[in-house]
Design a protein around this motif. Structure first.
Motif, PDB file in Angstrom:
ATOM      1  N   MET A 237       0.846  -1.189   0.000  1.00  0.00           N
ATOM      2  CA  MET A 237       0.000   0.000   0.000  1.00  0.00           C
ATOM      3  C   MET A 237       0.884   1.242   0.000  1.00  0.00           C
ATOM      4  O   MET A 237       1.787   1.360   0.825  1.00  0.00           O
ATOM      5  N   ALA A 238       0.643   2.169  -0.962  1.00  0.00           N
ATOM      6  CA  ALA A 238       1.449   3.382  -1.064  1.00  0.00           C
ATOM      7  C   ALA A 238       1.150   4.309   0.107  1.00  0.00           C
ATOM      8  O   ALA A 238      -0.007   4.520   0.481  1.00  0.00           O
ATOM      9  N   LEU A 239       2.214   4.880   0.678  1.00  0.00           N
ATOM     10  CA  LEU A 239       2.076   5.809   1.794  1.00  0.00           C
ATOM     11  C   LEU A 239       2.475   7.206   1.351  1.00  0.00           C
ATOM     12  O   LEU A 239       3.359   7.369   0.509  1.00  0.00           O
ATOM     13  N   VAL A 240       1.837   8.203   1.918  1.00  0.00           N
ATOM     14  CA  VAL A 240       2.186   9.599   1.666  1.00  0.00           C
ATOM     15  C   VAL A 240       2.306  10.306   3.006  1.00  0.00           C
ATOM     16  O   VAL A 240       1.792   9.830   4.028  1.00  0.00           O
ATOM     17  N   ASN A 241       2.989  11.442   3.001  1.00  0.00           N
ATOM     18  CA  ASN A 241       3.080  12.247   4.212  1.00  0.00           C
ATOM     19  C   ASN A 241       1.712  12.812   4.554  1.00  0.00           C
ATOM     20  O   ASN A 241       0.950  13.203   3.654  1.00  0.00           O
ATOM     21  N   VAL A 242       1.385  12.858   5.837  1.00  0.00           N
ATOM     22  CA  VAL A 242       0.115  13.459   6.259  1.00  0.00           C
ATOM     23  C   VAL A 242       0.042  14.894   5.759  1.00  0.00           C
ATOM     24  O   VAL A 242      -0.998  15.346   5.259  1.00  0.00           O
ATOM     25  N   ARG A 243       1.151  15.606   5.881  1.00  0.00           N
ATOM     26  CA  ARG A 243       1.253  16.938   5.265  1.00  0.00           C
ATOM     27  C   ARG A 243       1.954  16.761   3.925  1.00  0.00           C
ATOM     28  O   ARG A 243       3.169  16.586   3.870  1.00  0.00           O
ATOM     29  N   ARG A 244       1.191  16.844   2.853  1.00  0.00           N
ATOM     30  CA  ARG A 244       1.792  16.580   1.548  1.00  0.00           C
ATOM     31  C   ARG A 244       2.671  17.732   1.076  1.00  0.00           C
ATOM     32  O   ARG A 244       3.414  17.585   0.109  1.00  0.00           O
ATOM     33  N   ASP A 245       2.614  18.886   1.760  1.00  0.00           N
ATOM     34  CA  ASP A 245       3.528  19.971   1.420  1.00  0.00           C
ATOM     35  C   ASP A 245       4.928  19.717   1.971  1.00  0.00           C
ATOM     36  O   ASP A 245       5.880  20.398   1.607  1.00  0.00           O
ATOM     37  N   VAL A 246       5.058  18.707   2.846  1.00  0.00           N
ATOM     38  CA  VAL A 246       6.375  18.310   3.365  1.00  0.00           C
ATOM     39  C   VAL A 246       6.923  17.219   2.446  1.00  0.00           C
ATOM     40  O   VAL A 246       6.335  16.150   2.316  1.00  0.00           O
ATOM     41  N   THR A 247       8.063  17.480   1.836  1.00  0.00           N
ATOM     42  CA  THR A 247       8.637  16.536   0.863  1.00  0.00           C
ATOM     43  C   THR A 247       9.663  15.596   1.478  1.00  0.00           C
ATOM     44  O   THR A 247      10.188  14.724   0.783  1.00  0.00           O
ATOM     45  N   ASP A 248       9.952  15.762   2.759  1.00  0.00           N
ATOM     46  CA  ASP A 248      10.943  14.920   3.429  1.00  0.00           C
ATOM     47  C   ASP A 248      10.475  13.460   3.438  1.00  0.00           C
ATOM     48  O   ASP A 248       9.410  13.138   3.971  1.00  0.00           O
ATOM     49  N   ALA A 249      11.286  12.571   2.843  1.00  0.00           N
ATOM     50  CA  ALA A 249      10.916  11.152   2.783  1.00  0.00           C
ATOM     51  C   ALA A 249      10.887  10.511   4.158  1.00  0.00           C
ATOM     52  O   ALA A 249      10.262   9.467   4.356  1.00  0.00           O
ATOM     53  N   PHE A 250      11.585  11.118   5.134  1.00  0.00           N
ATOM     54  CA  PHE A 250      11.663  10.555   6.480  1.00  0.00           C
ATOM     55  C   PHE A 250      10.698  11.258   7.441  1.00  0.00           C
ATOM     56  O   PHE A 250      10.828  11.111   8.652  1.00  0.00           O
ATOM     57  N   TYR A 251       9.770  12.029   6.904  1.00  0.00           N
ATOM     58  CA  TYR A 251       8.742  12.658   7.731  1.00  0.00           C
ATOM     59  C   TYR A 251       8.000  11.583   8.509  1.00  0.00           C
ATOM     60  O   TYR A 251       7.604  10.560   7.964  1.00  0.00           O
ATOM     61  N   ARG A 252       7.835  11.829   9.797  1.00  0.00           N
ATOM     62  CA  ARG A 252       7.367  10.775  10.701  1.00  0.00           C
ATOM     63  C   ARG A 252       5.921  10.354  10.443  1.00  0.00           C
ATOM     64  O   ARG A 252       5.573   9.185  10.577  1.00  0.00           O
ATOM     65  N   TYR A 253       5.079  11.291  10.066  1.00  0.00           N
ATOM     66  CA  TYR A 253       3.647  11.020  10.025  1.00  0.00           C
ATOM     67  C   TYR A 253       3.225  10.617   8.608  1.00  0.00           C
ATOM     68  O   TYR A 253       3.296  11.420   7.675  1.00  0.00           O
ATOM     69  N   LYS A 254       2.781   9.381   8.476  1.00  0.00           N
ATOM     70  CA  LYS A 254       2.401   8.829   7.182  1.00  0.00           C
ATOM     71  C   LYS A 254       0.944   8.363   7.206  1.00  0.00           C
ATOM     72  O   LYS A 254       0.373   8.101   8.267  1.00  0.00           O
TER      73      LYS A 254
ATOM     74  N   LEU B 177     -10.817   4.156   3.670  1.00  0.00           N
ATOM     75  CA  LEU B 177     -11.051   5.362   4.474  1.00  0.00           C
ATOM     76  C   LEU B 177     -10.796   5.114   5.959  1.00  0.00           C
ATOM     77  O   LEU B 177     -10.274   5.988   6.657  1.00  0.00           O
ATOM     78  N   SER B 178     -11.157   3.931   6.460  1.00  0.00           N
ATOM     79  CA  SER B 178     -10.959   3.645   7.887  1.00  0.00           C
ATOM     80  C   SER B 178      -9.488   3.730   8.267  1.00  0.00           C
ATOM     81  O   SER B 178      -9.122   4.301   9.302  1.00  0.00           O
ATOM     82  N   SER B 179      -8.622   3.163   7.418  1.00  0.00           N
ATOM     83  CA  SER B 179      -7.192   3.191   7.699  1.00  0.00           C
ATOM     84  C   SER B 179      -6.655   4.615   7.680  1.00  0.00           C
ATOM     85  O   SER B 179      -5.866   5.011   8.544  1.00  0.00           O
ATOM     86  N   VAL B 180      -7.076   5.412   6.696  1.00  0.00           N
ATOM     87  CA  VAL B 180      -6.628   6.804   6.603  1.00  0.00           C
ATOM     88  C   VAL B 180      -7.102   7.592   7.822  1.00  0.00           C
ATOM     89  O   VAL B 180      -6.336   8.361   8.416  1.00  0.00           O
ATOM     90  N   ALA B 181      -8.361   7.387   8.208  1.00  0.00           N
ATOM     91  CA  ALA B 181      -8.907   8.099   9.368  1.00  0.00           C
ATOM     92  C   ALA B 181      -8.148   7.741  10.644  1.00  0.00           C
ATOM     93  O   ALA B 181      -7.890   8.604  11.491  1.00  0.00           O
ATOM     94  N   GLN B 182      -7.770   6.463  10.788  1.00  0.00           N
ATOM     95  CA  GLN B 182      -7.003   6.042  11.963  1.00  0.00           C
ATOM     96  C   GLN B 182      -5.635   6.708  11.997  1.00  0.00           C
ATOM     97  O   GLN B 182      -5.138   7.088  13.061  1.00  0.00           O
ATOM     98  N   SER B 183      -5.013   6.869  10.836  1.00  0.00           N
ATOM     99  CA  SER B 183      -3.716   7.537  10.776  1.00  0.00           C
ATOM    100  C   SER B 183      -3.823   8.994  11.211  1.00  0.00           C
ATOM    101  O   SER B 183      -2.862   9.573  11.715  1.00  0.00           O
ATOM    102  N   LEU B 184      -5.002   9.585  11.011  1.00  0.00           N
ATOM    103  CA  LEU B 184      -5.236  10.978  11.402  1.00  0.00           C
ATOM    104  C   LEU B 184      -5.843  11.087  12.795  1.00  0.00           C
ATOM    105  O   LEU B 184      -6.057  12.206  13.280  1.00  0.00           O
ATOM    106  N   ALA B 185      -6.129   9.938  13.425  1.00  0.00           N
ATOM    107  CA  ALA B 185      -6.746   9.902  14.757  1.00  0.00           C
ATOM    108  C   ALA B 185      -8.088  10.634  14.767  1.00  0.00           C
ATOM    109  O   ALA B 185      -8.415  11.370  15.696  1.00  0.00           O
TER     110      ALA B 185
END
Length: 434
Positions: A1-18, A40-48
């Motif tokens: 499953m492809a992951l992206v940064n929670v803040r997509r304006d952050v381009t750091d590949a090691f950004y903690r929040y995915k 959607l459930s998985s994405v919502a859980q990542s955002l708490a």
């Protein structure tokens, strides 16, 4: 499953929040066409956040009807909507209802107080207010976030039992297989000892003797040469070394401040922990393999940086001293980790480091994320007394987004269930015998 940064304006590949990329499926045709957001459930859980908040936000933005409590986890938006468009709308939801307005960190909880919606930031401690004029704000006030209650625990327990039943036969094999691995590893270690002077890597006495011997060399100022100043831990030598560093690094080198004491702090810029991690990787490159890096020298480097007692040192080394061969590497590195791990906090950091290791290496080596491998890793940590039964049991009861994204954390803990079950049964057997 492809992951992206929670803040997509952050381009750091090691950004903690995915989080996972939104995935959609168009169903039906004509007036009955609809979009199912499959993850959607998985994405919502990542955002708490509750899934109902996310789907309702999409509905308001698109002017479309949605379902907010699907029993089958099928989150539906009326009409045809592609995933990239919904991902853009999700950015708006994150900016308005997830990110802290002060530090832009997504570690926030929704708090309803006196008719106001507050975002309580666990990173900076700030409480910021959500605009009540937004359409979703009214929905949130009427549907306040549920706290983990009996139903949530019951659902988790039911899922856990189902997983255990499916793997009932596999549990026994895993338990036996882990022991077999220990034997084979010990055998290979014995062979390796004959061809090298490293001794038994898992021997506490051997490692302690080496540490003591090297410490005597470090503490003896008359034997320190100009090109060996790195091991001189006198106050004068430490200041001299810091003065030789670039100004920007010198300011960020925090060895004893609040950042070290804050369990949740990740730190920004270069820190002593970054320096240790970079040094280990450089040594591995020079030696040709991480397995050839001397554990004694790693400990000395940590001591030189003044972080040999810090729990975050364990976190860093768990990610740098191990790779995809972690199962066979744990016995060889047990000595150094026993020197570093002195509290439950250190044990938690070790488990957190293993989580990050599995998340990173699992992309190229997906077998690391299987139940069999996860169980064997935990068996090794437990057998070598690097983690206690109490800490690993507590760790296994609840997924956390502290070290990895929430979906990965859950996956690792699901893989750990046979081991946790084994611990539980062993404890019950002990109680019966008493």
């Amino acid at each position: 499953m492809a992951l992206v940064n929670v803040r997509r304006d952050v381009t750091d590949a090691f950004y903690r929040y995915k989080m996972e990329k939104l995935q959609t499926k168009i169903e039906g045709k004509g007036n009955g066409i609809k979009t199912v957001v499959t993850n959607l459930s998985s994405v919502a859980q990542s955002l708490a956040r509750p899934g109902s908040y996310v789907i309702k936000y999409f509905g308001f933005e698109l002017g479309a009807q949605t379902n907010i409590d699907p029993p089958d986890d099928r989150w539906i938006i009326n009409g045809a909507h592609d995933a990239p468009k919904l991902q853009d709308y999700l950015d708006g939801f994150i900016n308005k209802f997830v990110l802290c307005k002060k530090c832009k960190n997504p570690e926030t909880d929704v708090v309803i107080k006196d008719g106001h919606i507050l975002l309580d930031c666990k990173a900076c401690g700030q409480r910021t207010e959500v605009d009540l004029r937004l359409k979703l704000s009214g929905f949130i006030l009427k549907n306040q976030p549920r706290k983990g209650g009996k139903k949530d625990k019951a659902e988790r327990r039911a899922a856990k039992k189902a997983k255990q039943q499916q793997q009932q036969n596999g549990n026994k094999e895993n338990g036996h297989g882990s022991g077999g691995d220990d034997n084979s590893e010990n055998g290979s270690n014995s062979t390796g000892d004959k061809n090298s002077d490293e001794g038994d890597p898992g021997s506490d006495d051997e490692f302690t003797r080496k540490i003591t011997a090297d410490a005597q060399v470090i503490d003896a100022p008359t034997e320190v040469k100009d090109d060996e100043w790195a091991v001189d831990m006198s106050e004068k030598a430490v200041k001299a070394r810091q003065n030789q560093l670039p100004n920007e690094f010198r300011q960020k080198l925090v060895l004893g401040g609040a950042e070290d004491e804050d369990e949740d702090a990740e730190g920004g810029g270069s820190t002593a922990y970054d320096a240790l991690g970079d040094w280990v990787q450089e040594e591995a490159t020079k030696a040709g393999s991480i397995d050839k890096v001397d554990g004694i020298q790693v400990y000395i480097k940590a001591k030189e940086l003044g972080i040999e007692t810090k729990h975050r040192t364990v976190l860093v080394l768990a990610q740098t001293l191990f790779n995809e061969n972690v199962i066979t590497q744990i016995p060889k590195r047990a000595g150094i980790f026993k020197q570093l791990i002195t509290s439950e906090r250190h044990e938690k950091a070790l488990l957190g480091g293993i989580e990050r290791l599995l998340a990173a290496k699992g992309k190229k080596h997906p077998e690391l994320m299987t139940t069999d491998k996860i169980v064997k890793i935990l068996h090794q940590l437990y057998d070598k007394d690097l983690v206690s039964e109490e800490v690993v049991t507590k760790w296994g009861t609840k997924a956390s987004k502290k070290y990895v994204d929430i979906s990965t954390s859950k996956k690792i803990r699901r893989g750990a269930e046979p081991f946790l079950k084994w611990l539980e049964e062993a404890e019950e057997d002990d109680s019966d015998e008493e």
